[in-house]
Scaffold this motif. Structure first.
Motif, PDB file in Angstrom:
ATOM      1  N   TYR A   1       7.987   7.400   6.334  1.00 22.26           N
ATOM      2  CA  TYR A   1       7.867   5.932   5.825  1.00 22.26           C
ATOM      3  C   TYR A   1       8.869   5.580   5.149  1.00 22.26           C
ATOM      4  CZ  TYR A   1       2.765   6.532   7.041  1.00 22.26           C
ATOM      5  OH  TYR A   1       1.767   6.357   8.344  1.00 22.26           O
ATOM      6  N   ARG A   2       9.789   6.599   5.033  1.00 21.49           N
ATOM      7  CA  ARG A   2      11.179   6.264   4.059  1.00 21.49           C
ATOM      8  C   ARG A   2      11.861   5.009   4.734  1.00 21.49           C
ATOM      9  NH1 ARG A   2      15.534   9.888   1.999  1.00 21.49           N
ATOM     10  NH2 ARG A   2      14.709  10.998   2.396  1.00 21.49           N
ATOM     11  N   SER A   3      12.144   4.526   5.650  1.00 13.85           N
ATOM     12  CA  SER A   3      12.675   3.114   6.055  1.00 13.85           C
ATOM     13  C   SER A   3      12.264   2.202   6.175  1.00 13.85           C
ATOM     14  CB  SER A   3      12.830   3.426   7.195  1.00 13.85           C
ATOM     15  OG  SER A   3      11.417   3.385   8.032  1.00 13.85           O
ATOM     16  N   HIS A   4      10.842   1.938   5.387  1.00 14.54           N
ATOM     17  CA  HIS A   4      10.128   0.889   5.411  1.00 14.54           C
ATOM     18  C   HIS A   4      10.317   1.098   2.959  1.00 14.54           C
ATOM     19  CE1 HIS A   4       7.028   0.074   8.533  1.00 14.54           C
ATOM     20  NE2 HIS A   4       7.285   2.609   8.530  1.00 14.54           N
TER      21      HIS A   4
ATOM     22  N   ALA B   1       1.058  -1.126  -0.040  1.00 14.70           N
ATOM     23  CA  ALA B   1      -0.039  -0.268  -0.147  1.00 14.70           C
ATOM     24  C   ALA B   1       0.505   1.447   0.038  1.00 14.70           C
ATOM     25  CB  ALA B   1      -1.260   0.024   1.240  1.00 14.70           C
ATOM     26  N   LEU B   2       2.018   0.636   0.539  1.00 12.99           N
ATOM     27  CA  LEU B   2       2.822   2.440   1.324  1.00 12.99           C
ATOM     28  C   LEU B   2       3.332   2.729  -0.816  1.00 12.99           C
ATOM     29  CD1 LEU B   2       4.115   4.343   2.579  1.00 12.99           C
ATOM     30  CD2 LEU B   2       6.123   2.656   3.830  1.00 12.99           C
TER      31      LEU B   2
ATOM     32  N   HIS C   1      14.220  -1.550  -4.820  1.00 12.66           N
ATOM     33  CA  HIS C   1      14.776  -0.707  -6.020  1.00 12.66           C
ATOM     34  C   HIS C   1      13.675   0.140  -5.206  1.00 12.66           C
ATOM     35  CE1 HIS C   1      15.679  -3.319  -8.332  1.00 12.66           C
ATOM     36  NE2 HIS C   1      15.440  -4.421  -8.820  1.00 12.66           N
ATOM     37  N   PRO C   2      14.197   1.482  -4.234  1.00 16.30           N
ATOM     38  CA  PRO C   2      13.792   2.143  -3.425  1.00 16.30           C
ATOM     39  C   PRO C   2      13.295   3.292  -4.369  1.00 16.30           C
ATOM     40  CG  PRO C   2      15.450   2.217  -2.324  1.00 16.30           C
ATOM     41  CD  PRO C   2      15.480   0.723  -3.052  1.00 16.30           C
TER      42      PRO C   2
ATOM     43  N   TYR D   1       5.157  16.778   2.591  1.00 15.84           N
ATOM     44  CA  TYR D   1       6.054  15.435   2.321  1.00 15.84           C
ATOM     45  C   TYR D   1       7.200  15.237   2.473  1.00 15.84           C
ATOM     46  CZ  TYR D   1       8.819  13.450  -1.434  1.00 15.84           C
ATOM     47  OH  TYR D   1       9.061  12.922  -2.481  1.00 15.84           O
ATOM     48  N   ARG D   2       7.397  16.559   3.665  1.00 15.55           N
ATOM     49  CA  ARG D   2       9.114  15.786   4.790  1.00 15.55           C
ATOM     50  C   ARG D   2       8.475  15.284   5.980  1.00 15.55           C
ATOM     51  NH1 ARG D   2       9.436  20.616   5.410  1.00 15.55           N
ATOM     52  NH2 ARG D   2      11.356  20.999   4.338  1.00 15.55           N
ATOM     53  N   SER D   3       6.941  15.395   6.424  1.00 11.20           N
ATOM     54  CA  SER D   3       6.626  14.466   6.965  1.00 11.20           C
ATOM     55  C   SER D   3       6.373  13.596   6.792  1.00 11.20           C
ATOM     56  CB  SER D   3       5.297  14.938   7.765  1.00 11.20           C
ATOM     57  OG  SER D   3       5.152  13.903   8.603  1.00 11.20           O
TER      58      SER D   3
END
Length: 606
Positions: free
Chosen positions: A563-566, A511-512, A572-573, A556-558
């Motif tokens: 969720y960046r780490s997920h 979903a993310l 392929h992030p 966007y920063r928040s």
């Protein structure tokens, strides 16, 4: 035997007759080749004395001379004096130095729309240009006005001779002949001055057939020429007539003046009359007002120069033209309102920028404020707002409750309201609702800036109506942001990302990933479109970018922080986290510049 006094009278008559006959050009070669008043002063005086003697003989009962001889001598003398009169006038009629008549210290400027063209959906002229217009007010004092400046058309010595001849001709009953000779010579002089001033012999029909660009130039020339003609040329001609003819016969001076200038005066004012009755169209208003102001300024001088009963027709014509020019100005303003309402172009302007109609109308209104004093006097009725839209509603545009506003101010407010209504209709031709709101924002902001840029216009429009306009463009800006960015920001919400199970709870990576893909696609679509949209006002453009950044970047920063780490823990992030906060901040700077920019060129490495 004849009484001594009759003998003396007869001798005196014969001597006078002999002198008269010696200068009879029909029989004397010398008389044909020479002019009496060009030669010896004493000879001229002797000739005048001889004429006086002949005239006394006509009136005397003691002269034993046949009346036919007396009449014959008088006719010969009058023919000779007529020639001498004409020669003196011609000899001493010199071209007037037109440049020297223009007072270099008296000038003012007026503004006008240059070649505005017809008001229609296909063509607009957006530029307004200033041009200098001579509106001189000479300061030399004269009679009832302070503007008339007489000049000496003929030196004093020839004037003395002309008056001496005129006196003899009028006494002998030759007033009409004297006037005709005088008028023919002086009218030629006035015609020559007209040619040097550029006053053409155009009929009313000729004027009305001219193209507007050519007519504009002729109006400018006419205003300059009319001031010189009335205040200097005609006034000086009147002075010359008075110097030669005043007191010599019943209104002889006025008769000579009208013989000289009536034709040129009619020729001069026919041009203004043709303009006053020509077809009304919006682009003509400012030249009509220039003409009105010039003629209004001249009217006291016209009344002073043409003050006699016999010249009443010139005064009446000038006053009637002024009245018709005023009526034309009122009619043109009404026609302009109708033209704004009728403009029905349906092709949206690219990028939601300022519509040419908006520029045209506001430049027009801005110029109207330059003629504020004149138009406040001419526009005396309020705008008629009933049935203007053929039963259509004008939406949320309401005519404000205005007190102590001049009819002119109400007309200007009404024109702006009609323009708003028209723009609202044009905004509906945009398929993108965001662009429609941006279009309204740009155009109403432009209206506000044009009003604020003119002190006279702002005073007439008033603060209350200006606040209404300001509120409208800010509402449009808010509506634009809502229509554009609600969808973008919606993809940065937390809802739908978390999953709960019997043994664990956490973030759904699938979903993310989908959420990041949705954000990227939505933002890229917005960037691709809105970099080609245009906000021409630099300050408004910057304010809008800042407002967007203040909403977008923290969200966007928040989201990225949570969720960046997920994403980075998976494969392929870079396919999902395509943009840094700095990338988005830089991308916002591309908005509203009016040309496409590739978002990928903005990407930075993370």
């Amino acid at each position: 035997m004849e009484p001594p006094e009759k003998v003396v009278a007869a001798v005196q008559f014969e001597a006078a007759e002999k002198l008269i006959l010696r200068w009879d050009s029909t029989v004397s070669e010398e008389a044909r080749e020479r002019m009496i008043f060009d030669g010896d002063r004493q000879e001229a005086d002797r000739y005048l004395n001889a004429v006086d003697e002949i005239q006394r003989s006509m009136e005397s009962t003691t002269v034993a001379v046949d009346s036919s001889k007396i009449n014959g001598a008088i006719q010969i003398a009058m023919a000779r004096l007529e020639d001498e009169f004409r020669n003196i006038l011609i000899t001493h009629t010199n071209p007037i130095e037109i440049d020297s008549l223009i007072d270099p210290n008296s000038s003012s400027s007026c503004r006008s729309i240059a070649s505005m063209g017809e008001f229609n959906a296909e063509e607009y002229t957006e530029d307004v240009q200033e041009h200098e217009e001579q509106r001189s007010r000479n300061s030399t004092s004269y009679r009832t006005t302070s503007s008339i400046r007489e000049i000496d058309l003929i030196p004093s010595e020839p004037i003395y001779d002309l008056r001496s001849i005129a006196e003899r001709m009028i006494t002998a009953g030759y007033l009409r002949e004297c006037i005709q000779v005088y008028g023919s010579v002086r009218k030629s002089a006035v015609d020559a001055s007209f040619r040097r001033l550029g006053v053409e012999k155009l009929s009313i029909g000729d004027v009305q057939r001219l193209e507007w660009d050519e007519l504009e130039a002729k109006i400018r020339s006419w205003i300059k020429a009319a001031k010189i003609c009335v205040r200097i040329l005609f006034a000086s001609e009147k002075k010359l007539c008075e110097q030669i003819f005043e007191g010599l016969g019943t209104n002889a001076d006025d008769a000579c003046f009208m013989e000289t200038v009536k034709g040129p005066a009619i020729q001069l004012f026919n041009f203004a009359e043709a303009i006053s009755i020509s077809r009304r169209s919006p682009e003509k208003l400012f030249k009509i007002l220039d003409l009105h102001d010039a003629l209004s300024d001249l009217l006291p001088d016209v009344d002073a120069v043409f003050r006699s009963k016999s010249s009443e027709s010139v005064r009446v014509q000038a006053a009637e033209i002024l009245s018709r020019l005023a009526e034309a100005a009122r009619g043109i303003l009404s026609e302009f309102e109708n033209a704004v309402q009728r403009e029905i172009s349906k092709i949206p302007v690219p990028g939601g920028t300022i519509h040419p109609l908006t520029r045209y109308v506001m430049n027009y209104i801005n110029l109207i404020s330059d003629y504020k004093q004149t138009l406040i006097e001419l526009i005396v009725s309020k705008p008629s707002m009933n049935s203007r839209f053929s039963g259509e509603s004008i939406g949320d545009i309401e005519f404000p409750e205005l007190e102590n506003q001049s009819p002119l101010a109400l007309h200007l407010i009404w024109i702006i309201m009609i323009l708003q209504f028209n723009l609202d209709g044009k905004s509906k031709h945009y398929k993108d609702a965001s662009l429609a709101h941006l279009f309204i924002m740009n155009n109403v902001h432009y209206i506000v800036q044009k009003i604020r840029g003119s002190k006279e216009l702002q005073e007439m429009i008033g603060d209350d109506f200006l606040r209404n306009l300001t509120r409208k463009f800010r509402q449009a800006a808010t509506s634009y942001q809502r229509a554009t960015w609600v969808g973008v920001l919606h993809s940065l919400r937390d809802e739908g990302l978390h999953v709960k199970g019997g043994f664990s709870s956490g973030v759904s990576k699938s979903a993310l990933r989908e959420r990041f893909k949705t954000f990227n696609a939505t933002f890229e679509e917005v960037h691709r479109a809105q970099s080609t949209w245009l906000v021409p006002d630099p300050q408004l453009r910057e304010e809008l970018r800042i407002s967007i950044a203040e909403k977008l970047l923290p969200a966007y920063r928040s989201f990225l922080g949570r969720y960046r780490s997920h994403i980075e823990s998976g494969k392929h992030p870079e396919m999902y986290i395509k943009y840094s906060v700095d990338d988005l901040e830089a991308a916002v700077l591309d908005f509203f510049e009016g040309y496409p920019v590739s978002l990928h060129m903005r990407r930075r490495s993370h």
